[in-house]
Design a protein around this motif. Structure first.
Motif, PDB file in Angstrom:
ATOM      1  N   ALA A   1       0.836  -1.197   0.000  1.00 11.96           N
ATOM      2  CA  ALA A   1       0.000   0.000   0.000  1.00 11.96           C
ATOM      3  C   ALA A   1       0.879   1.259   0.000  1.00 11.96           C
ATOM      4  O   ALA A   1       0.581   2.240  -0.701  1.00 11.96           O
ATOM      5  N   ASP A   2       1.980   1.236   0.779  1.00 15.46           N
ATOM      6  CA  ASP A   2       2.912   2.369   0.773  1.00 15.46           C
ATOM      7  C   ASP A   2       3.587   2.507  -0.597  1.00 15.46           C
ATOM      8  O   ASP A   2       3.817   3.620  -1.086  1.00 15.46           O
ATOM      9  N   LEU A   3       3.887   1.371  -1.193  1.00 12.49           N
ATOM     10  CA  LEU A   3       4.516   1.374  -2.514  1.00 12.49           C
ATOM     11  C   LEU A   3       3.588   2.034  -3.545  1.00 12.49           C
ATOM     12  O   LEU A   3       4.009   2.875  -4.344  1.00 12.49           O
ATOM     13  N   VAL A   4       2.331   1.660  -3.505  1.00 14.25           N
ATOM     14  CA  VAL A   4       1.348   2.222  -4.435  1.00 14.25           C
ATOM     15  C   VAL A   4       1.218   3.729  -4.238  1.00 14.25           C
ATOM     16  O   VAL A   4       1.111   4.495  -5.208  1.00 14.25           O
ATOM     17  N   GLU A   5       1.250   4.170  -2.989  1.00 17.32           N
ATOM     18  CA  GLU A   5       1.146   5.605  -2.710  1.00 17.32           C
ATOM     19  C   GLU A   5       2.329   6.367  -3.307  1.00 17.32           C
ATOM     20  O   GLU A   5       2.161   7.430  -3.907  1.00 17.32           O
ATOM     21  N   SER A   6       3.523   5.819  -3.172  1.00 14.80           N
ATOM     22  CA  SER A   6       4.701   6.470  -3.759  1.00 14.80           C
ATOM     23  C   SER A   6       4.642   6.461  -5.284  1.00 14.80           C
ATOM     24  O   SER A   6       4.984   7.451  -5.943  1.00 14.80           O
ATOM     25  N   LEU A   7       4.202   5.347  -5.868  1.00 15.01           N
ATOM     26  CA  LEU A   7       4.089   5.265  -7.333  1.00 15.01           C
ATOM     27  C   LEU A   7       3.097   6.289  -7.866  1.00 15.01           C
ATOM     28  O   LEU A   7       3.233   6.766  -8.995  1.00 15.01           O
TER      29      LEU A   7
ATOM     30  N   ILE B   1       8.389  -2.444 -11.181  1.00 13.99           N
ATOM     31  CA  ILE B   1       7.796  -2.466  -9.841  1.00 13.99           C
ATOM     32  C   ILE B   1       6.284  -2.269  -9.934  1.00 13.99           C
ATOM     33  O   ILE B   1       5.496  -2.954  -9.274  1.00 13.99           O
ATOM     34  N   ASP B   2       5.881  -1.339 -10.784  1.00  9.51           N
ATOM     35  CA  ASP B   2       4.463  -1.024 -10.927  1.00  9.51           C
ATOM     36  C   ASP B   2       3.678  -2.221 -11.470  1.00  9.51           C
ATOM     37  O   ASP B   2       2.577  -2.535 -11.000  1.00  9.51           O
ATOM     38  N   VAL B   3       4.230  -2.911 -12.462  1.00  3.84           N
ATOM     39  CA  VAL B   3       3.550  -4.075 -13.029  1.00  3.84           C
ATOM     40  C   VAL B   3       3.445  -5.191 -11.993  1.00  3.84           C
ATOM     41  O   VAL B   3       2.399  -5.848 -11.855  1.00  3.84           O
ATOM     42  N   LEU B   4       4.507  -5.404 -11.242  1.00  5.06           N
ATOM     43  CA  LEU B   4       4.491  -6.462 -10.222  1.00  5.06           C
ATOM     44  C   LEU B   4       3.435  -6.191  -9.154  1.00  5.06           C
ATOM     45  O   LEU B   4       2.699  -7.105  -8.753  1.00  5.06           O
ATOM     46  N   GLN B   5       3.334  -4.941  -8.708  1.00  5.32           N
ATOM     47  CA  GLN B   5       2.314  -4.660  -7.694  1.00  5.32           C
ATOM     48  C   GLN B   5       0.913  -4.793  -8.270  1.00  5.32           C
ATOM     49  O   GLN B   5      -0.020  -5.188  -7.567  1.00  5.32           O
ATOM     50  N   SER B   6       0.772  -4.487  -9.570  1.00  4.21           N
ATOM     51  CA  SER B   6      -0.529  -4.626 -10.218  1.00  4.21           C
ATOM     52  C   SER B   6      -0.951  -6.094 -10.273  1.00  4.21           C
ATOM     53  O   SER B   6      -2.087  -6.443  -9.948  1.00  4.21           O
ATOM     54  N   LEU B   7      -0.024  -6.968 -10.660  1.00  5.23           N
ATOM     55  CA  LEU B   7      -0.321  -8.403 -10.711  1.00  5.23           C
ATOM     56  C   LEU B   7      -0.614  -8.948  -9.310  1.00  5.23           C
ATOM     57  O   LEU B   7      -1.482  -9.813  -9.136  1.00  5.23           O
ATOM     58  N   ALA B   8       0.116  -8.436  -8.320  1.00  5.34           N
ATOM     59  CA  ALA B   8      -0.114  -8.876  -6.939  1.00  5.34           C
ATOM     60  C   ALA B   8      -1.499  -8.459  -6.454  1.00  5.34           C
ATOM     61  O   ALA B   8      -2.212  -9.246  -5.818  1.00  5.34           O
ATOM     62  N   LYS B   9      -1.885  -7.245  -6.772  1.00 10.09           N
ATOM     63  CA  LYS B   9      -3.187  -6.741  -6.340  1.00 10.09           C
ATOM     64  C   LYS B   9      -4.326  -7.553  -6.966  1.00 10.09           C
ATOM     65  O   LYS B   9      -5.254  -7.978  -6.279  1.00 10.09           O
ATOM     66  N   VAL B  10      -4.225  -7.797  -8.270  1.00  9.54           N
ATOM     67  CA  VAL B  10      -5.259  -8.572  -8.961  1.00  9.54           C
ATOM     68  C   VAL B  10      -5.305 -10.001  -8.423  1.00  9.54           C
ATOM     69  O   VAL B  10      -6.381 -10.565  -8.190  1.00  9.54           O
ATOM     70  N   SER B  11      -4.140 -10.593  -8.201  1.00  3.79           N
ATOM     71  CA  SER B  11      -4.079 -11.979  -7.712  1.00  3.79           C
ATOM     72  C   SER B  11      -4.675 -12.096  -6.322  1.00  3.79           C
ATOM     73  O   SER B  11      -5.410 -13.050  -6.021  1.00  3.79           O
ATOM     74  N   GLU B  12      -4.369 -11.128  -5.472  1.00  2.00           N
ATOM     75  CA  GLU B  12      -4.875 -11.185  -4.106  1.00  2.00           C
ATOM     76  C   GLU B  12      -6.385 -10.943  -4.056  1.00  2.00           C
ATOM     77  O   GLU B  12      -7.129 -11.699  -3.420  1.00  2.00           O
ATOM     78  N   GLU B  13      -6.838  -9.913  -4.750  1.00  3.46           N
ATOM     79  CA  GLU B  13      -8.251  -9.547  -4.671  1.00  3.46           C
ATOM     80  C   GLU B  13      -9.156 -10.617  -5.273  1.00  3.46           C
ATOM     81  O   GLU B  13     -10.311 -10.763  -4.859  1.00  3.46           O
TER      82      GLU B  13
END
Length: 878
Positions: free
Chosen positions: A327-333, A548-560
């Protein structure tokens, strides 16, 4: 072109320049407008909805003319580029004050769909590719560039089909071909793919660009040189932001064609060609434009190497485990701008001061990104983000330079001042002091003059035409000492004057303002040029942040969406997906319950033959398998409770019917062409999706083709295959093809209504429920009743004639009746026996009849074929 004497010197200049750019709209700068003339004006007036007028209105030689304001020109250029046209920008290239005669003008840039750098014509969510193609001995060489990011790549492709697939996957907007070369390909690209074709002047390449040709194969070099020649010709400046050339081989990635891309709706929806409802739409939770573009690249080119896939899986998994850090990573991005395109604008010389502030703001987020990754990445051998952390270059030199030099909220213009901070340059500070004191002095003069004249509403003003002035209302003119005041302008209710003191002050202030603006612009250019030296470092940083942005995007979709990490086994042929789902359908259904399904292939099984009614979910089942494979090889988690997969090298899909009437191809011809492409190119490591193959022709033709295709895939290729069909007779193939298994999608009738279970289970469907599906579609009941009657008659007739095809035990050899076998049938007894056989109702009776006639067969299908031949020959004898 008209004779010189028929036109003014200015029009002669225009015509001479236009001659060199016949295929572009020439935007010819005149004062505050860009003007278009002749046919350009007529066409632009129509396309841009601007006023068409004429030059030399009182002359017999009127010239059609249309113009747009220079400050709004970008919007008009964008519209022409989006329509697929080119625009040549013609500017004054000398100071009008110094010109002797006609001011010199030249084209300073040609903007095309493949070279556009800014404006609405550039989509922030996708790359804007310009490509060049050459060919030698059947191999095609492709070089392409995105000038908005500097990405530069080349590859060799073994066939025209592979070339076209690569062009479509890249969504190339413009293709460069050598003059007179690849004419047939040009026709295909223009007419069927709607890609603009351009031909460069075959001149010498700038020495600065020659370095890109070093250490590259000659054939690849030819394509790259062609590309760079066109870039050089259109941009007319040094191209310093091109990245190092990347030579890649398409077969090192999972390959799938345009029909797969279309049928699976990976990037564009079949309904309206938008992103909504596509896999890309579902996956894209990126926070930066460059991350969004990289995500699409990963989707277009999934990986083949297990180690590369597992590296991404490890990174996605770590991000899933660390929810709060993510979540902190997304805020910085969220505070990182489009670094790739900012850097390109800086190198290209079009960045303004606001762009530099965006760059500084982005760089300020890098320390936070590194710190967060360090928390998420683990220690020692488990530090999955080590490479990414090392690549997070803060580029402090750039950040500090912008911090010292550029004000926080600069204007858009870089020529009107107010962009450089105080303290950055001593000379500029002196000018600013003069301007600041000048305003103070003006106030002092105004107060002094009010006191001296007794005119309390006396005021000092300024405009660009008359400069500074003292304004006095007419009612107060009698109080004025005329000898000290020089009349400057007369208005309706007032007079404006100037004094010697005000003249002197005006000179100082205007000189300071003029020199201040010129110096600020000069300083800004120097700052921008200094930042340009860090282009390579900034581009590498941009790619790292995008990753980094793509990885967090895949993580978010996978988790949700509760995806699981798939187990990949390159050497295994096993497929085991438990409760798999179609990711997009599941997401769109929302509150509706999606029915998950298992997909299982053991080591020996290569084909799942799927039967079931229309609308039951057969196509969804097939698509979800392919999407699961693509997600897995991207490095993403997959929609299932458990997934074990081999690594596939290619995906082929024939799902749905797409007529190509313009090319003269029917639905069935397209079906056969796409099927052939799959059969010719597939390997045992490929995935094939065949939906209703053979339905576009006569029943027996279609059934025969479908069976032969299944046998060929089974015996010759061995690829994992999902084959759906309404030819229920094909389910008998399971008895003689060891690698084929029957599965079906269930449906039941309750109180006359058809209920789809959407559950895929082993075994075969008993029927297709076509009439019931038609009822769901709302066809008239009278029609449906008649269809039911006809269906009953056809089924009864088939039962008599078709000899129980599903119980066929062996492959039909389609034996032909010889004259020797026909001879014994000449007796009345034998003829009567044969005629009796036409009315038999069971397979056993027919086989007994043929045995009596001393004709051997190996299957009921062969028996049916022979009986048909016998009847024809006996009728001919009669």
């Amino acid at each position: 072109m008209s004779h010189k004497k028929e036109h003014t010197p200015m029009m002669q200049q225009y015509l001479a320049i236009k001659k060199d750019y016949p295929d572009a709209f020439l935007f010819y700068r005149l004062g505050d407008f860009y003007e278009l003339f002749f046919d350009d004006a007529k066409k632009a007036a129509q396309l841009l909805e601007i006023t068409l007028t004429s030059r030399n209105k009182n002359s017999k030689k009127q010239v059609p003319m249309a113009g747009v304001p220079h400050h709004a020109v970008q919007g008009y250029i964008d519209r022409l580029i989006e329509l697929g046209y080119k625009v040549a920008i013609c500017e004054q290239v000398e100071d009008p004050k110094l010109a002797q005669g006609m001011v010199k003008r030249e084209v300073v840039q040609v903007i095309t769909p493949g070279t556009v750098m800014q404006g609405e014509a550039v989509d922030e969510n996708k790359n804007n590719y310009l490509a060049a193609i050459t060919s030698e001995a059947g191999t095609y060489y492709l070089a392409y560039v995105d000038l908005t990011t500097g990405e530069l790549k080349i590859c060799a492709l073994p066939s025209q089909e592979a070339l076209l697939n690569e062009l479509m996957s890249l969504d190339v907007r413009e293709v460069v071909l050598a003059p007179g070369q690849l004419v047939q390909l040009q026709h295909i690209l223009e007419d069927y793919l709607n890609i603009l074709i351009s031909h460069p002047e075959m001149t010498e390449l700038d020495p600065a660009l020659l370095t890109y040709l070093e250490k590259i194969d000659q054939h690849l070099m030819d394509a790259l040189k062609l590309l760079l020649l066109y870039v050089q010709e259109t941009q007319m400046r040094t191209i310093d932001h091109l990245q190092d050339v990347e030579v890649y081989e398409p077969e090192h990635y999972l390959i799938y064609g345009q029909n797969v891309r279309r049928n699976l709706e990976l990037v564009y929806s079949l309904r309206d060609h938008s992103r909504k409802g596509t896999l890309l739409w579902l996956l894209d939770q990126t926070k930066t434009a460059m991350g969004g573009r990289l995500l699409r690249q990963w989707l277009e080119k999934p990986l083949l190497l297990q180690t590369d896939i597992q590296k991404r899986q490890d990174q996605v998994q770590q991000m899933i485990y660390h929810f709060f850090e993510r979540a902190d990573l997304v805020e910085s991005l969220g505070s990182v701008y489009d670094l790739e395109r900012l850097v390109a604008k800086i190198a290209f010389g079009t960045a303004n001061a606001r762009d530099l502030i965006q760059l500084k703001t982005s760089l300020e987020q890098i320390p936070a990104l590194r710190a967060i990754l360090q928390e998420m990445g683990g220690e020692g051998a488990n530090k999955v983000f080590a490479e990414i952390e090392d690549a997070l270059d803060e580029v402090p030199e750039v950040r500090q330079l912008i911090e010292r030099s550029i004000v926080e909220s600069p204007p858009l213009s870089v020529t009107e001042g107010a962009i450089i901070k105080s303290g950055f340059d001593h000379q500029l500070d002196d000018y600013h002091d003069a301007m600041t004191n000048g305003k103070k002095w003006l106030l002092e003069i105004e107060q002094r003059e009010r006191k001296a004249t007794g005119i309390n509403n006396l005021k000092i003003g300024f405009n660009k035409v008359f400069g500074y002035y003292i304004e006095i209302t007419r009612a107060n003119l009698e109080k004025l000492e005329e000898e000290r005041y020089e009349r400057k302008q007369t208005l309706v209710n007032s007079e404006r004057f100037i004094t010697d003191e005000l003249k002197e002050l005006e000179s100082k202030i205007l000189e300071a303002e003029e020199k201040s603006q010129a110096l600020e612009y000069e300083l800004f250019i120097q700052i921008r040029s200094e930042i340009k030296k860090y282009t390579k470092r900034l581009q590498q940083l941009a790619h790292t942040v995008a990753t980094i942005d793509v990885l967090q995007s895949l993580a978010k979709v996978s988790e949700e969406n509760q995806y699981v990490r798939p187990k990949l086994s390159p050497q295994s042929k096993m497929v085991k997906i438990i409760k798999g789902r179609h990711p997009v359908v599941e997401h769109v259904m929302q509150e509706s319950e999606y029915v998950p399904n298992d997909i299982f292939f053991d080591e020996k099984t290569s084909i799942l033959l799927i039967t079931g009614p229309n609308m039951s979910g057969k196509s969804t089942y097939m698509r979800q398998f392919a999407l699961t494979v693509i997600l897995a090889q991207m490095g993403c988690f997959v929609p299932a409770e458990y997934a074990e997969l081999p690594i596939f090298d290619k995906i082929f899909a024939r799902i749905g019917a797409m007529d190509d009437l313009i090319a003269g191809q029917s639905t069935f011809m397209v079906e056969m062409t796409e099927t052939n492409q799959a059969l010719q190119s597939a390997t045992e490591k490929s995935l094939l999706l065949f939906d209703e193959i053979g339905r576009g022709t006569a029943t027996y033709d279609g059934m025969a083709l479908a069976e032969a295709i299944i046998e060929h895939v089974h015996d010759e290729i061995g690829a994992k295959t999902l084959f759906s069909t309404h030819y229920h007779e094909l389910t008998a193939l399971q008895d003689r093809l060891n690698g084929l298994q029957n599965v079906h999608v269930g449906a039941v009738e309750e109180a006359g209504a058809l209920i789809f279970l959407h559950q895929v289970t082993p075994g075969t469907a008993d029927r297709s429920y076509g009439v019931q599906v038609a009822r769901l579609a709302g066809l008239p009941e009278l029609l449906l009743a008649r269809a039911s009657d006809i269906l009953s008659q056809l089924e009864e007739s088939r039962d008599q004639i078709f000899i129980d095809y599903p119980r066929m035990q062996q492959k039909s050899n389609k034996k032909d009746i010889s004259e020797k076998e026909l001879k014994p049938l000449e007796s009345e007894q034998q003829l009567s026996l044969f005629q009796t056989s036409a009315h038999t109702t069971t397979e056993q009776e027919v086989l007994q009849t043929l045995a009596t006639l001393k004709i051997s067969v190996t299957s009921p299908l062969e028996a049916l074929n022979l009986l048909h031949q016998l009847k024809q020959k006996l009728n001919a004898q009669d």
